[in-house]
Motif scaffolding. Structure first.
Motif, short mmCIF file in Angstrom:
data_model
loop_
_atom_site.label_atom_id
_atom_site.label_comp_id
_atom_site.label_asym_id
_atom_site.label_seq_id
_atom_site.Cartn_x
_atom_site.Cartn_y
_atom_site.Cartn_z
N GLN A 46 4.13 10.39 6.88
CA GLN A 46 4.87 9.36 7.61
C GLN A 46 4.69 8.03 6.91
O GLN A 46 3.58 7.66 6.52
N LEU A 47 5.78 7.30 6.76
CA LEU A 47 5.75 5.96 6.18
C LEU A 47 5.36 4.99 7.30
O LEU A 47 6.08 4.88 8.29
N LEU A 48 4.24 4.32 7.14
CA LEU A 48 3.75 3.42 8.18
C LEU A 48 4.10 1.96 7.92
O LEU A 48 4.54 1.25 8.82
N ARG A 49 3.87 1.51 6.67
CA ARG A 49 4.03 0.09 6.35
C ARG A 49 4.62 -0.09 4.96
O ARG A 49 4.61 0.84 4.16
N ARG A 50 5.09 -1.30 4.69
CA ARG A 50 5.59 -1.65 3.38
C ARG A 50 5.04 -3.01 2.97
O ARG A 50 4.71 -3.83 3.82
N LYS A 51 4.94 -3.20 1.66
CA LYS A 51 4.56 -4.50 1.11
C LYS A 51 5.39 -4.73 -0.14
O LYS A 51 5.41 -3.89 -1.04
N ASP A 67 5.75 -3.33 9.29
CA ASP A 67 5.77 -1.92 9.68
C ASP A 67 7.06 -1.27 9.23
O ASP A 67 8.14 -1.85 9.36
N GLY A 68 6.96 -0.06 8.70
CA GLY A 68 8.11 0.76 8.37
C GLY A 68 9.09 0.12 7.41
O GLY A 68 8.78 -0.82 6.69
N TYR A 101 4.30 1.45 -0.35
CA TYR A 101 4.36 1.96 1.02
C TYR A 101 3.00 2.51 1.39
O TYR A 101 2.34 3.16 0.57
N MET A 102 2.58 2.28 2.62
CA MET A 102 1.39 2.93 3.16
C MET A 102 1.87 4.17 3.89
O MET A 102 2.64 4.08 4.84
N MET A 103 1.42 5.32 3.41
CA MET A 103 1.80 6.61 3.98
C MET A 103 0.59 7.25 4.66
O MET A 103 -0.56 6.94 4.31
N ASN A 110 -5.17 11.15 6.78
CA ASN A 110 -5.53 10.40 5.57
C ASN A 110 -4.37 9.52 5.13
O ASN A 110 -3.23 9.97 5.09
N ARG A 111 -4.68 8.28 4.80
CA ARG A 111 -3.67 7.33 4.35
C ARG A 111 -3.74 7.16 2.84
O ARG A 111 -4.81 7.24 2.26
N PHE A 112 -2.59 6.91 2.25
CA PHE A 112 -2.52 6.68 0.81
C PHE A 112 -1.35 5.75 0.51
O PHE A 112 -0.41 5.64 1.29
N GLU A 113 -1.46 5.07 -0.62
CA GLU A 113 -0.46 4.10 -1.02
C GLU A 113 0.49 4.72 -2.05
O GLU A 113 0.04 5.38 -2.98
N VAL A 114 1.78 4.51 -1.85
CA VAL A 114 2.81 5.01 -2.75
C VAL A 114 3.46 3.81 -3.45
O VAL A 114 3.88 2.86 -2.80
#
Length: 128
Positions: A46-51, A67-68, A101-103, A110-114
């Motif tokens: 799931q895509l949680l956040r963006r920067k 968010d999103g 993106y924070m997934m 577990n979270r990871f950055e894309v």
């Protein structure tokens, strides 16, 4: 068009200058960008956040977080993709964007950055 793959998640971005919404004499340049996110991993995510980091030749670097994407936090099963269109304004006709993106893996949390690959924002006045 540019692409990057992080942990099996492919992000492809294509940017377009929008002259009909721009006013170069008023230092207002409008760009849209289409993003396609493909989940080629073995996990539901799931895509949680963006920067975003937005670089404008006529202004300071701008950081945009939230968010999103366009009001959504899409969940992608393995093999699924999500596409959206968004935009940004620059004071010059020349810039670039990149980000992440924070997934989250749904199964274990577990979270990871894309990585969102860097792409150019070039108006017609620079595009020769």
């Amino acid at each position: 068009m540019v692409s990057a793959i992080t942990e099996g998640v492919k992000v492809t971005v294509e940017a377009t200058y929008q002259p009909e919404f721009s006013s170069p004499h008023q230092q207002h340049f409008v760009f849209t960008y289409k993003v396609n996110i493909e989940n080629n991993s073995a996990h539901t995510i799931q895509l949680l956040r963006r920067k975003w980091e937005i670089f404008d030749a006529g202004d300071a670097i701008k950081i945009v977080e939230g968010d999103g994407v366009v009001g959504q936090q899409p969940t992608l099963e393995p093999g699924q993709s999500h596409e959206y269109i968004s935009g940004c304004n620059l004071k010059s006709g020349l810039g670039k964007m990149r980000g992440a993106y924070m997934m989250e893996k749904i199964l274990d949390g577990n979270r990871f950055e894309v990585v969102i690959p860097e792409f150019q924002l070039i108006s017609q006045i620079f595009d020769n």
